[in-house]
Each structure stands twice: as structure tokens, then as C-alpha cells.
Design an enzyme around this catalytic site. Structure first.
Site, mmCIF file in Angstrom:
data_model
loop_
_atom_site.group_PDB
_atom_site.id
_atom_site.type_symbol
_atom_site.label_atom_id
_atom_site.label_comp_id
_atom_site.label_asym_id
_atom_site.label_seq_id
_atom_site.Cartn_x
_atom_site.Cartn_y
_atom_site.Cartn_z
ATOM 1 N N ASP A 15 -0.366 -11.744 5.278
ATOM 2 C CA ASP A 15 0.042 -11.535 3.895
ATOM 3 C C ASP A 15 -0.837 -12.491 3.061
ATOM 4 O O ASP A 15 -1.434 -13.425 3.610
ATOM 5 C CB ASP A 15 1.528 -11.895 3.758
ATOM 6 C CG ASP A 15 1.997 -11.856 2.331
ATOM 7 O OD1 ASP A 15 1.630 -10.918 1.613
ATOM 8 O OD2 ASP A 15 2.748 -12.771 1.927
ATOM 9 N N LEU A 16 -0.923 -12.252 1.772
ATOM 10 C CA LEU A 16 -1.778 -13.107 0.923
ATOM 11 C C LEU A 16 -0.952 -14.040 0.028
ATOM 12 O O LEU A 16 -1.006 -15.272 0.165
ATOM 13 C CB LEU A 16 -2.665 -12.215 0.046
ATOM 14 C CG LEU A 16 -3.515 -12.914 -1.008
ATOM 15 C CD1 LEU A 16 -4.634 -13.708 -0.361
ATOM 16 C CD2 LEU A 16 -4.104 -11.902 -1.986
ATOM 17 N N ASP A 17 -0.163 -13.402 -0.875
ATOM 18 C CA ASP A 17 0.565 -14.182 -1.880
ATOM 19 C C ASP A 17 1.659 -15.030 -1.222
ATOM 20 O O ASP A 17 2.576 -14.499 -0.606
ATOM 21 C CB ASP A 17 1.209 -13.229 -2.899
ATOM 22 C CG ASP A 17 0.165 -12.403 -3.650
ATOM 23 O OD1 ASP A 17 -0.842 -12.988 -4.075
ATOM 24 O OD2 ASP A 17 0.362 -11.188 -3.792
ATOM 25 N N THR A 23 -0.146 -17.777 -5.148
ATOM 26 C CA THR A 23 -0.058 -16.772 -6.217
ATOM 27 C C THR A 23 1.367 -16.271 -6.418
ATOM 28 O O THR A 23 1.662 -15.688 -7.462
ATOM 29 C CB THR A 23 -0.954 -15.554 -5.885
ATOM 30 O OG1 THR A 23 -1.006 -15.447 -4.476
ATOM 31 C CG2 THR A 23 -2.324 -15.707 -6.460
ATOM 32 N N LYS A 51 9.583 -10.937 -3.666
ATOM 33 C CA LYS A 51 8.414 -11.347 -2.870
ATOM 34 C C LYS A 51 8.015 -10.249 -1.883
ATOM 35 O O LYS A 51 8.850 -9.752 -1.132
ATOM 36 C CB LYS A 51 8.695 -12.649 -2.133
ATOM 37 C CG LYS A 51 8.679 -13.829 -3.080
ATOM 38 C CD LYS A 51 8.805 -15.149 -2.373
ATOM 39 C CE LYS A 51 8.849 -16.266 -3.410
ATOM 40 N NZ LYS A 51 9.507 -17.457 -2.908
ATOM 41 N N SER A 122 -1.748 -7.244 2.366
ATOM 42 C CA SER A 122 -1.063 -7.637 1.138
ATOM 43 C C SER A 122 -0.704 -6.397 0.332
ATOM 44 O O SER A 122 -1.497 -5.456 0.249
ATOM 45 C CB SER A 122 -1.982 -8.526 0.296
ATOM 46 O OG SER A 122 -1.421 -8.710 -0.992
ATOM 47 N N ALA A 123 0.478 -6.440 -0.274
ATOM 48 C CA ALA A 123 0.910 -5.332 -1.141
ATOM 49 C C ALA A 123 0.176 -5.362 -2.472
ATOM 50 O O ALA A 123 0.278 -4.431 -3.273
ATOM 51 C CB ALA A 123 2.414 -5.434 -1.379
ATOM 52 N N LYS A 153 6.500 -2.758 1.851
ATOM 53 C CA LYS A 153 7.342 -3.638 2.658
ATOM 54 C C LYS A 153 8.782 -3.514 2.132
ATOM 55 O O LYS A 153 8.948 -3.380 0.917
ATOM 56 C CB LYS A 153 6.871 -5.098 2.521
ATOM 57 C CG LYS A 153 5.442 -5.320 3.004
ATOM 58 C CD LYS A 153 4.959 -6.733 2.644
ATOM 59 C CE LYS A 153 3.466 -6.874 2.958
ATOM 60 N NZ LYS A 153 2.887 -8.179 2.588
ATOM 61 N N GLU A 177 3.812 -14.163 7.132
ATOM 62 C CA GLU A 177 4.506 -13.796 5.890
ATOM 63 C C GLU A 177 5.336 -14.933 5.304
ATOM 64 O O GLU A 177 5.862 -15.771 6.042
ATOM 65 C CB GLU A 177 5.497 -12.673 6.208
ATOM 66 C CG GLU A 177 4.944 -11.289 6.078
ATOM 67 C CD GLU A 177 4.779 -10.815 4.638
ATOM 68 O OE1 GLU A 177 5.268 -11.500 3.710
ATOM 69 O OE2 GLU A 177 4.163 -9.759 4.441
ATOM 70 N N ASP A 178 5.530 -14.890 3.981
ATOM 71 C CA ASP A 178 6.460 -15.833 3.338
ATOM 72 C C ASP A 178 7.695 -15.102 2.797
ATOM 73 O O ASP A 178 8.594 -15.742 2.261
ATOM 74 C CB ASP A 178 5.776 -16.546 2.162
ATOM 75 C CG ASP A 178 5.473 -15.593 1.028
ATOM 76 O OD1 ASP A 178 5.017 -14.471 1.306
ATOM 77 O OD2 ASP A 178 5.715 -15.955 -0.139
HETATM 78 C C1 BG6 Z 1 2.773 -8.956 -3.151
HETATM 79 C C2 BG6 Z 1 3.553 -9.991 -3.936
HETATM 80 O O1 BG6 Z 1 1.870 -9.586 -2.310
HETATM 81 O O2 BG6 Z 1 2.061 -8.093 -4.043
HETATM 82 C C3 BG6 Z 1 4.444 -9.327 -4.962
HETATM 83 O O3 BG6 Z 1 4.325 -10.766 -3.047
HETATM 84 C C4 BG6 Z 1 3.621 -8.395 -5.839
HETATM 85 O O4 BG6 Z 1 5.082 -10.322 -5.741
HETATM 86 C C5 BG6 Z 1 2.875 -7.390 -4.971
HETATM 87 O O5 BG6 Z 1 4.464 -7.696 -6.751
HETATM 88 C C6 BG6 Z 1 2.005 -6.422 -5.781
HETATM 89 O O6 BG6 Z 1 0.990 -7.135 -6.428
HETATM 90 P P1 BG6 Z 1 0.035 -6.553 -7.565
HETATM 91 O O7 BG6 Z 1 -0.979 -7.637 -7.756
HETATM 92 O O8 BG6 Z 1 -0.556 -5.284 -7.024
HETATM 93 O O9 BG6 Z 1 0.874 -6.310 -8.753
HETATM 94 MG MG MG Z 2 3.874 -13.076 0.261
#
Ligand code: BG6
Ligand code: MG
Length: 225
Positions: A15-17, A23, A51, A122-123, A153, A177-178
């Protein structure tokens, strides 16, 4: 003891954020700002629940928390999500390698040196921009495109695709993941889940660390034994 042994692991799907970089704080700040504007009460529960959740699903979650899910047309919802994203993009444009969370760079170097494959799950549609600003693009030759997903997710799809991109069986991959939704996705994809953060929130993680600095190959090996 985890479902597979450490020796069977061949790849890592990240996962990224909130894992590579903080972020998640910027996502939270931008959503909180929008919730205030929409007169939706913010709570820690809402914050944690958002999240890992895609942009439009996050907006729906916020509107639902305020019993306002039927108050906006689709086009109005898209405009609100775009407004949040504009604020978020402004925050990430200021990011530098200093925003990489503690120990992550060393961990990625260690994975490379030991021949593990690495993918991003990452989403976020902003993932490639964040990686670029952190100067980590080269570490992630394989990135699951969140636009290609039919479900977000906690559905396992993103982690299943991550393993597929690496050409690996899911059970030979570790997902990191967090978010609770992310741990659920990793487990449902039949990968080994590593959670970073709160023990209560991440109670279903196979392995858990309080913070990224504790995530080393040696510590993962120990936790999986
Ligand atoms: C996830 C975050 O990685 O990405 C979420 O944890 C976020 O908080 C989601 O809503 C989508 O991100 P983005 O940048 O496409 O709006
Ligand atoms: Mg995350």
C-alpha cells in the site's frame, strides 16, 4: 506462526498512503475540510474507516455518516470529489524524499538486494505522482492501476492483481497495509498481511508493527516463525 513460512515468500505488495509515506494525513485533512463544508460531523471512526477507500467510495462514506447520501446528484458528487482532490494534489506537490516514512528506503533496498519482487497496490490515482516526488519510482516497476479495478479494498482484487503483476502465487506474497480495509483485502487474497499501526484497528493482520521503522526482513522473519 503464519499460514506460510518466511522462506516461501518471494514478493512484497505495498500500500502507499500511510505505509511508504504519510499522505494519509493529507487525505484526512482534505476530507475533513470537505466534511466541514458539507456539515458532516467528523469522527475518529470516520477517519479510520476512510483509510484505503477509493475517492468516490470515501465521499459516499462521508455523505452517509451525515445522512446526506441522497442529497446530491452524481455530477455534484463528482464535483465534490474533484474539489477534495485539488486540495490533496496541492499538498502532495510539495512532497520530497524527506517525506518517506522512517526505515522504508532501507527496507526497499534490502528487498532488492535479497531478490524480492516489489509491486504497488494503492487505491490512489495519485500514486505514481507521489512515488515520483519521493524519488521512489524505480523501486516500483509494477503498479496496479486503480482505474482497472471493479471493486475497491476490502475486496481482494487489488492484491490479487498485485501478485499477478509479479507473476507470483498470492501465498508467496506479503502485503503491507496501514488500513483495516487493506488488511482484510490482503487476507482475502490469501497473501500474508503485515499491518503498520494500531493493534486494535489492525487486529486481523498476520504480522503487525507499531511503525515503519520496525518493519525489517529480520523482524518479519521472527514474527512469521
Ligand atoms: C488510498 C487512501 O490509498 O487512496 C485513501 O488510503 C484515498 O484515503 C484513496 O481516498 C484514493 O486516493 P486518490 O488519490 O485516488 O483520491
Ligand atoms: Mg494506506
Amino acid at each position: 506462526m503464519t499460514k506460510v513460512s518466511f522462506e516461501q515468500i518471494k514478493g512484497f505488495v505495498f500500500d502507499l498512503d500511510g505505509v511508504i509515506t504519510d499522505t494519509s494525513l493529507y487525505h484526512t485533512k482534505a476530507w475533513h475540510q470537505l466534511a466541514d463544508k458539507l456539515d458532516v460531523t467528523w469522527s475518529k471512526e470516520l477517519e479510520d474507516g476512510l483509510k484505503g477507500i477509493s475517492r468516490m467510495d470515501s465521499l459516499e462514506m462521508i455523505l452517509k455518516a451525515g445522512h446526506k447520501e441522497n442529497d446530491y446528484t452524481y455530477d455534484e458528487k463528482v464535483a465534490l470529489a474533484t474539489e477534495k482532490n485539488t486540495n490533496y494534489v496541492n499538498e502532495i506537490s510539495k512532497m520530497t524524499p524527506e517525506n518517506i516514512l522512517p526505515g522504508i528506503k532501507a527496507f526497499l533496498d534490502d528487498l532488492r538486494a535479497n531478490g524480492y519482487q516489489i509491486a504497488l497496490a494503492s487505491a490512489s490515482k495519485n500514486g505514481p505522482t507521489v512515488l515520483k516526488n519521493l524519488e521512489l519510482t524505480d523501486y516500483f516497476p509494477k503498479i496496479v492501476d486503480p482505474a482497472s479495478l471493479s471493486k475497491g479494498k476490502p475486496d481482494p482484487e487489488i492484491y490479487t492483481k498485485g501478485a499477478e503483476l509479479l507473476g507470483l502465487a498470492p501465498e508467496t506474497c506479503i502485503g503491507v497495509e496501514d488500513a483495516a480495509a487493506g488488511i482484510e483485502a490482503i487476507n482475502a487474497a490469501n497473501e500474508v498481511s503485515v499491518g503498520i499501526g494500531d493493534a486494535t484497528l489492525l487486529k486481523d493482520a498476520d504480522v503487525r508493527f507499531d511503525n515503519t521503522a520496525e518493519m525489517t526482513l529480520a523482524n518479519i522473519k521472527k514474527a512469521m516463525a
